[in-house]
Design an enzyme around this catalytic site. Structure first.
Site: not given
Length: 318
Positions: A197, A202, A217, A220
């Site tokens: 990912d 990120h 961040i 998820g």
């Protein structure tokens, strides 16, 4: 129809069959990426990160989402996209995720993937696109089904179907039956992204600021993996082979270095409701979430083999 989404063109589109593979190192890297093995005194998680663990080496079932997300990024890099979807990664956020495994994932596998645009919803100003990815092993047995719900900013407003109600998997109005508290590593996003990912949101501070965040961040799906580990430890006899499915909504962001609190409610022997909070900010970051367990560890033989045999016979007859 919006300028960014042509529903008639995109809805139901099936991509050509895609292929990938994984091995033990991929499983270990994923497990480390979702926090397994951080406590050297906790030998119960060696089964996910050590091939000679006394409990036997096992895959975390939520690894099943990793080949799917990696495939999405690889297809985008190759320029493979569904007709009618005219937006880039700069407009999307991962909104919801459903992952189901039909049996314990083997330590290595060569996979084929069927990818289609399953649903498209108009949320007013924005839109949600649901992509289904079914992953099969070499014997054409279905191993994993993923439904990836992508929130597309500014792509709604054509008057389409809004989608199912948001009121599902709500926790009961009582104290949790179990809680798990775990600090996320400050470099956790850098580690998790190695499972495929690779969204720069990120890792790249400039990209994060462009999205309105003060810094990169956490994925998820990294939080998703932490939560699944917590449920397995408390309600699946600490045995990932009983795990069937997980459904979550990503309600808020997590910053690497924060403390994740998973609150769990046992609804039945097969079903657990849960939510995740950030301790430092008291914000719910995963909501409307549930896992399901198998009553017995499913084997590699059974109805799934018959489905695979029928698909193979059908293909050979063409």
């Amino acid at each position: 129809m919006s300028d960014l989404i042509d529903v008639e063109e995109a809805l139901g589109y099936e991509f050509p069959i895609q292929y990938s593979s994984y091995d033990e190192k991929d499983l270990v890297l994923y497990a480390l990426g979702v926090g397994a093995g951080t406590d050297p005194a906790d030998t119960s998680e060696l089964q996910y990160v050590y091939e000679n663990a006394s409990q036997g080496f096992k895959a975390l079932p939520t690894f099943g989402v990793a080949p799917a997300l990696k495939l999405i990024f690889e297809m985008a890099k190759r320029g493979q996209k569904a007709p009618g979807l005219n937006y880039g990664f700069d407009r999307i956020l991962h909104g919801e995720q459903y992952t189901e495994v039909t049996q314990p994932l083997p330590p290595s596998a060569k996979l084929s993937h069927k990818v289609k645009i399953k649903n498209i919803y108009d949320k007013g100003r924005h839109a949600v696109v649901v992509t289904e990815i079914q992953s099969f092993d070499e014997a054409e047995r279905l191993l994993v089904t993923n439904e990836i719900s992508t929130f597309v900013r500014g792509a709604g407003g054509w008057g389409g179907e809004r989608g199912p109600s948001t009121e599902w998997n709500a926790p009961p109005d009582r104290a949790p039956d179990a809680m798990a508290t775990e600090k996320v590593g400050t470099n956790q996003a850098l580690l998790y992204r190695l499972s495929g990912d690779v969204n720069p949101l990120h890792v790249d501070p400039a990209v994060a600021r462009a999205f309105g965040f003060e810094k990169p961040i956490l994925h998820g799906l990294c939080t998703f993996g932490y939560a699944a580990r917590h449920v397995i430890k408390h309600f699946s006899k600490n045995d990932s082979r009983f795990f069937k499915s997980i459904r979550t909504r990503f309600s808020d962001i997590v910053f690497p270095g924060e403390t994740l609190v998973t609150e769990m409610w046992k609804e039945s022997d097969a079903r657990t409701l849960f939510q995740c909070k950030i301790k430092e900010r008291n914000r719910i970051v995963i909501s409307n979430a549930a896992t399901e367990l198998y009553p017995e560890i499913p084997g590699s033989a059974g109805p799934n083999d018959e489905i695979a045999a029928n698909r193979k016979r059908s293909r050979e007859q063409k």
